[in-house]
Design a protein around this motif. Structure first.
Motif, PDB file in Angstrom:
ATOM      1  N   ASP A  45       0.823  -1.212   0.000  1.00 48.47           N
ATOM      2  CA  ASP A  45       0.000   0.000   0.000  1.00 48.47           C
ATOM      3  C   ASP A  45       0.856   1.261   0.000  1.00 48.47           C
ATOM      4  OD1 ASP A  45      -2.307  -1.505  -0.054  1.00 48.47           O
ATOM      5  OD2 ASP A  45      -2.755  -1.281   2.084  1.00 48.47           O
ATOM      6  N   VAL A  46       1.968   1.226   0.722  1.00 43.99           N
ATOM      7  CA  VAL A  46       2.884   2.372   0.723  1.00 43.99           C
ATOM      8  C   VAL A  46       3.449   2.593  -0.676  1.00 43.99           C
ATOM      9  CG1 VAL A  46       5.147   3.167   1.526  1.00 43.99           C
ATOM     10  CG2 VAL A  46       3.484   2.264   3.165  1.00 43.99           C
ATOM     11  N   PHE A  47       3.882   1.520  -1.329  1.00 44.65           N
ATOM     12  CA  PHE A  47       4.424   1.649  -2.681  1.00 44.65           C
ATOM     13  C   PHE A  47       3.368   2.149  -3.661  1.00 44.65           C
ATOM     14  CE2 PHE A  47       8.133  -0.650  -1.263  1.00 44.65           C
ATOM     15  CZ  PHE A  47       9.136  -0.228  -2.133  1.00 44.65           C
ATOM     16  N   GLU A  48       2.135   1.678  -3.530  1.00 44.74           N
ATOM     17  CA  GLU A  48       1.088   2.154  -4.433  1.00 44.74           C
ATOM     18  C   GLU A  48       0.828   3.650  -4.225  1.00 44.74           C
ATOM     19  OE1 GLU A  48      -3.660   1.661  -5.525  1.00 44.74           O
ATOM     20  OE2 GLU A  48      -2.777   0.357  -4.006  1.00 44.74           O
ATOM     21  N   SER A  49       0.744   4.086  -2.980  1.00 47.65           N
ATOM     22  CA  SER A  49       0.468   5.496  -2.690  1.00 47.65           C
ATOM     23  C   SER A  49       1.549   6.408  -3.256  1.00 47.65           C
ATOM     24  CB  SER A  49       0.344   5.720  -1.172  1.00 47.65           C
ATOM     25  OG  SER A  49      -0.806   5.097  -0.665  1.00 47.65           O
ATOM     26  N   ILE A  50       2.809   6.077  -2.979  1.00 45.82           N
ATOM     27  CA  ILE A  50       3.901   6.926  -3.452  1.00 45.82           C
ATOM     28  C   ILE A  50       3.987   6.882  -4.970  1.00 45.82           C
ATOM     29  CG2 ILE A  50       6.386   7.312  -3.395  1.00 45.82           C
ATOM     30  CD1 ILE A  50       4.992   8.039  -0.768  1.00 45.82           C
ATOM     31  N   ALA A  85       1.616   6.357  -7.176  1.00 45.59           N
ATOM     32  CA  ALA A  85       0.535   7.111  -7.807  1.00 45.59           C
ATOM     33  C   ALA A  85       0.891   8.588  -7.877  1.00 45.59           C
ATOM     34  CB  ALA A  85      -0.768   6.912  -7.035  1.00 45.59           C
ATOM     35  N   ALA A  86       1.689   9.052  -6.920  1.00 45.38           N
ATOM     36  CA  ALA A  86       2.119  10.454  -6.916  1.00 45.38           C
ATOM     37  C   ALA A  86       3.319  10.667  -7.822  1.00 45.38           C
ATOM     38  CB  ALA A  86       2.465  10.880  -5.491  1.00 45.38           C
ATOM     39  N   ASP A  87       4.305   9.787  -7.751  1.00 39.66           N
ATOM     40  CA  ASP A  87       5.517   9.878  -8.561  1.00 39.66           C
ATOM     41  C   ASP A  87       6.140   8.483  -8.613  1.00 39.66           C
ATOM     42  OD1 ASP A  87       8.061  10.164  -9.623  1.00 39.66           O
ATOM     43  OD2 ASP A  87       8.436  12.085  -8.676  1.00 39.66           O
ATOM     44  N   PRO A  88       5.935   7.743  -9.709  1.00 41.94           N
ATOM     45  CA  PRO A  88       6.421   6.357  -9.748  1.00 41.94           C
ATOM     46  C   PRO A  88       7.933   6.227  -9.734  1.00 41.94           C
ATOM     47  CG  PRO A  88       5.502   7.006 -11.868  1.00 41.94           C
ATOM     48  CD  PRO A  88       5.172   8.104 -10.905  1.00 41.94           C
ATOM     49  N   SER A  89       8.659   7.266 -10.106  1.00 46.93           N
ATOM     50  CA  SER A  89      10.111   7.200  -9.955  1.00 46.93           C
ATOM     51  C   SER A  89      10.478   7.156  -8.484  1.00 46.93           C
ATOM     52  CB  SER A  89      10.780   8.390 -10.641  1.00 46.93           C
ATOM     53  OG  SER A  89      10.748   8.256 -12.046  1.00 46.93           O
ATOM     54  N   LEU A  90       9.832   7.995  -7.682  1.00 54.34           N
ATOM     55  CA  LEU A  90      10.057   7.951  -6.240  1.00 54.34           C
ATOM     56  C   LEU A  90       9.578   6.637  -5.655  1.00 54.34           C
ATOM     57  CD1 LEU A  90       9.204  11.585  -5.099  1.00 54.34           C
ATOM     58  CD2 LEU A  90      11.347  10.374  -4.696  1.00 54.34           C
ATOM     59  N   GLY A  91       8.544   6.045  -6.270  1.00 58.73           N
ATOM     60  CA  GLY A  91       8.098   4.737  -5.814  1.00 58.73           C
ATOM     61  C   GLY A  91       9.107   3.652  -6.113  1.00 58.73           C
ATOM     62  N   GLN A  92       9.780   3.735  -7.250  1.00 64.33           N
ATOM     63  CA  GLN A  92      10.705   2.666  -7.646  1.00 64.33           C
ATOM     64  C   GLN A  92      12.048   2.762  -6.941  1.00 64.33           C
ATOM     65  OE1 GLN A  92      11.352   2.253 -11.879  1.00 64.33           O
ATOM     66  NE2 GLN A  92      12.895   0.684 -11.617  1.00 64.33           N
ATOM     67  N   ILE A 104       3.938  -0.720  -7.618  1.00 66.24           N
ATOM     68  CA  ILE A 104       4.356   0.443  -8.407  1.00 66.24           C
ATOM     69  C   ILE A 104       3.483   0.553  -9.656  1.00 66.24           C
ATOM     70  CG2 ILE A 104       6.228   1.441  -9.784  1.00 66.24           C
ATOM     71  CD1 ILE A 104       8.167   0.015  -7.752  1.00 66.24           C
ATOM     72  N   ASP A 105       3.285  -0.555 -10.363  1.00 67.57           N
ATOM     73  CA  ASP A 105       2.421  -0.544 -11.545  1.00 67.57           C
ATOM     74  C   ASP A 105       0.989  -0.173 -11.182  1.00 67.57           C
ATOM     75  OD1 ASP A 105       4.543  -1.289 -13.163  1.00 67.57           O
ATOM     76  OD2 ASP A 105       4.148  -3.431 -12.923  1.00 67.57           O
ATOM     77  N   LEU A 106       0.530  -0.671 -10.049  1.00 71.11           N
ATOM     78  CA  LEU A 106      -0.814  -0.336  -9.591  1.00 71.11           C
ATOM     79  C   LEU A 106      -0.947   1.168  -9.372  1.00 71.11           C
ATOM     80  CD1 LEU A 106      -3.450  -1.807  -8.842  1.00 71.11           C
ATOM     81  CD2 LEU A 106      -2.571  -2.009  -6.509  1.00 71.11           C
ATOM     82  N   GLY A 107       0.079   1.774  -8.791  1.00 70.56           N
ATOM     83  CA  GLY A 107       0.052   3.222  -8.581  1.00 70.56           C
ATOM     84  C   GLY A 107       0.078   3.995  -9.888  1.00 70.56           C
TER      85      GLY A 107
END
Length: 410
Positions: free
Chosen positions: A80-85, A87-94, A249-252
């Motif tokens: 859930d944390v990875f999806e939230s971040i 969705a805002a910026d997937p580079s920051l998520g990855q 990440i893909d979900l976001g």
């Protein structure tokens, strides 16, 4: 209550105590990161300040086991944390994906001394990057990066590509082989002598992950920094946690594309010619497609949550059957999240219309990010892995396919 841990010469680092607080912090940071994400992508402006805020928030330490001072949150919370971040910026998520993968692998492969040291570093706000893949996409058994014994220590040399997170890291976990050809992970300080991190990532998507090269020339190490990989000779859930982060990440990415599609339809789009609709939101075919995307989103979320629950159950000394079920469930989630991200990013333009292609909106970043990140591993092989498990009760490694098939039971 959040605890603050100080690291000499750095910002104070929070230690998040619970799943609930981790989710709250992730949602707050996502709102902050989202505001300037389109501009960072457009300008390829690396998110150095954002990464610092992200890691100092305590989110990068939430998976540390409780016996080492961490919250040891559920895998569902990590996803859930990875999806939230993302969705805002997937580079920051990855960027922290490999950090979490490293901490998970330490649960199984690290000695007590290594666990104590590196888990404490994570709680202090230090970041772990990645130097795994080699030119030519060699399997780990064929890696040319080697650790050699020298005097009382060790020396590491090699060349890595796709090193997401290395540029922002304090430590770079390096996949290598030892003198006997066995796989190990070497924990290398980012600024150690002989380490060169090259920011030459030029992908059209995930543009600010800095997923460039790492060159290692005669880097000196001691035994604490070298962790044998898979020495326990049994399957575990470490790779499943790593892969589920990618699914999230893909979900976001898909969620952000769907949100922007709905926003554009409500605020800017015109109804399709000949539709007789007075507003773009009244077009019956648009409504049908938004309905389909919403169902796809919820289905992808559900399979991601299911995989997370099975991984949580299979962590530690679970049966082989439980671990196999978690691994295959993660492959299933990765299939749906991949398909959802690509479909949502593509449908955005079809539904929102010509205006959505204008550079001012930079909405193509969703498609670029989805197309780039979903190439991380081959979804077509995940169907194969799920089929073998469902039909023949055989487990293969659905992430690298480097291991032969084996019966689930046993």
């Amino acid at each position: 209550m959040t605890i603050i841990l100080e690291r000499p010469g750095a910002m104070q680092t929070a230690i998040i105590p619970s799943d609930e607080e981790a989710l709250d912090v992730a949602r707050r940071l996502a709102r902050e990161f989202e505001a300037d994400a389109p501009n960072r992508d457009r300008e390829r402006r690396l998110p150095r300040a954002e990464v610092e805020v992200f890691s100092q928030s305590g989110l990068w330490g939430i998976s540390v086991p409780r016996e080492f001072g961490g919250a040891d949150v559920s895998v569902r919370t990590i996803a859930d944390v990875f999806e939230s971040i993302s969705a805002a910026d997937p580079s920051l998520g990855q960027i922290p994906q490999n950090h979490f993968a490293t901490l998970e692998r330490l649960r199984y492969d690290g000695t007590p001394a290594q666990q104590e040291f590196f888990f404490s570093r994570a709680l202090a706000g230090e970041r772990f990057g990645n130097a795994t893949a080699e030119p030519g996409d060699r399997l780990p058994s064929g890696h040319e990066t080697r650790i050699r014994r020298k005097d009382r220590g060790f020396v590491l040399s090699g060349h890595k590509v796709y090193s997401t997170g290395a540029l922002f890291a304090h430590w770079i976990p390096v996949a290598a082989r030892d003198d006997e050809g066995l796989p190990v992970t070497a924990f290398v300080p980012r600024h150690a002598r002989g380490v060169e991190v090259i920011d030459d990532w030029s992908g059209f998507g995930q543009r600010t992950t800095a997923s460039g090269q790492v060159r290692l020339t005669g880097v000196e190490l001691d035994a604490l920094q070298i962790v044998p990989r898979g020495w326990h000779a049994r399957i575990d859930t470490a790779n499943a946690v790593s892969q589920l982060a990618h699914a999230a990440i893909d979900l976001g990415i898909g969620r952000a594309a769907l949100d922007d599609t709905k926003r554009f339809l409500r605020e800017l789009s015109h109804p399709a010619r000949g539709s007789a609709a007075t507003h773009a939101t009244d077009d019956p075919f648009t409504l049908r497609d938004i309905g389909a995307l919403t169902i796809d989103h919820h289905a992808a979320q559900a399979l991601t949550a299911r995989a997370a629950t099975l991984i949580d159950s299979a962590r530690g000394d679970a049966s082989r059957e439980a671990v196999a079920a978690a691994i295959v469930a993660t492959a299933e989630a990765k299939v749906l999240t991949t398909n959802f991200a690509l479909t949502a990013a593509n449908k955005l333009f079809e539904l929102a219309g010509t205006q959505s292609t204008l550079e001012a909106h930079n909405l193509d970043r969703h498609w670029r990010n989805a197309r780039t990140h979903t190439l991380h591993d081959s979804v077509r092989w995940k169907y194969h892995a799920v089929g073998q498990y469902a039909l023949n009760d055989l487990l293969c490694d659905p992430f690298t396919y480097a291991h032969p098939y084996s019966p689930v039971a046993g």
